[in-house]
Design a protein around this motif. Structure first.
Motif, PDB file in Angstrom:
ATOM      1  N   LYS A 120      78.213 166.127  79.967  1.00  0.00           N
ATOM      2  CA  LYS A 120      76.997 166.152  79.134  1.00  0.00           C
ATOM      3  C   LYS A 120      77.306 166.635  77.720  1.00  0.00           C
ATOM      4  CE  LYS A 120      73.727 166.700  82.848  1.00  0.00           C
ATOM      5  NZ  LYS A 120      72.824 167.597  83.573  1.00  0.00           N
ATOM      6  N   GLN A 121      78.333 167.456  77.554  1.00  0.00           N
ATOM      7  CA  GLN A 121      78.705 167.959  76.236  1.00  0.00           C
ATOM      8  C   GLN A 121      79.317 166.864  75.366  1.00  0.00           C
ATOM      9  OE1 GLN A 121      78.411 171.424  75.160  1.00  0.00           O
ATOM     10  NE2 GLN A 121      76.999 171.249  76.872  1.00  0.00           N
ATOM     11  N   MET A 152      75.068 175.049  74.821  1.00  0.00           N
ATOM     12  CA  MET A 152      76.316 174.437  74.394  1.00  0.00           C
ATOM     13  C   MET A 152      77.493 175.284  74.881  1.00  0.00           C
ATOM     14  SD  MET A 152      77.068 171.767  72.676  1.00  0.00           S
ATOM     15  CE  MET A 152      77.811 170.989  71.326  1.00  0.00           C
TER      16      MET A 152
END
Length: 185
Positions: free
Chosen positions: A180-181, A1
């Motif tokens: 993608k986050q 993350m």
């Protein structure tokens, strides 16, 4: 993350980058936010106070203004960004060899997702590479206050592949990694 920087999280900023807190005033009629003032001495370098122009862009969710290139103003332009609606990730990369933060990448999350207490103007120094993408579900409205009129001879575009900016885990920076986050699976 990935960790994104905001006004409330300004860890390891690139040299010369400034985040200026914006006050959001709300009442039953709506909201009011001052986005730029000449007495913000952190945003305007004295004695060279300068305002060149202002422009507003709207970018659809998931899109970057340049998918694979950095923007750069090599000699004279300082940019100041404010996100008025939606959300953006603004990426900055310090390629100034004389800088104490040379080779540093900063990722800033700007916009509505930060809430009223975490809104800010982002000041981007001369010769720092920058790019932004709209993230989330809504279009991103970005307001910019460069300190010089647009000069195509001073502005450059540099492919990401030539710079090789890396995220903290060593992955090369790309908008696909950032998206993608924010993608709901």
């Amino acid at each position: 993350m990935l960790e994104f920087l905001t006004y409330n999280n300004q860890k390891n900023l690139i040299s010369g980058v400034v985040l200026h807190k914006l006050a959001v005033h709300r009442d039953p009629r709506g909201s009011l936010v001052e986005t730029l003032r000449e007495d913000w001495v952190d945003v305007f370098e004295r004695p060279n106070f300068q305002f060149g122009q202002s422009y507003f862009s709207v970018t659809n969710p998931g899109f970057a203004r340049d998918e694979d290139k950095w923007h750069v103003h090599r000699t004279k332009q300082t940019d100041r960004f404010v996100v008025l609606s939606g959300n953006a990730v603004v990426a900055l990369y310090d390629w100034r060899k004389e800088s104490k933060t040379y080779n540093k990448l900063n990722l800033f999350l700007m916009g509505e997702t930060n809430g009223d207490d975490n809104q800010y103007l982002l000041r981007i120094p001369i010769n720092v590479l920058h790019a932004f993408a709209a993230v989330g579900e809504k279009p991103c409205g970005l307001l910019s206050f460069p300190d010089h009129l647009y000069d195509p001879s001073e502005e450059g575009r540099i492919p990401f592949s030539e710079v090789n900016a890396k995220l903290p885990d060593g992955t090369l920076f790309s908008w696909d990694v950032i998206r993608k986050q924010f993608t709901k699976d």
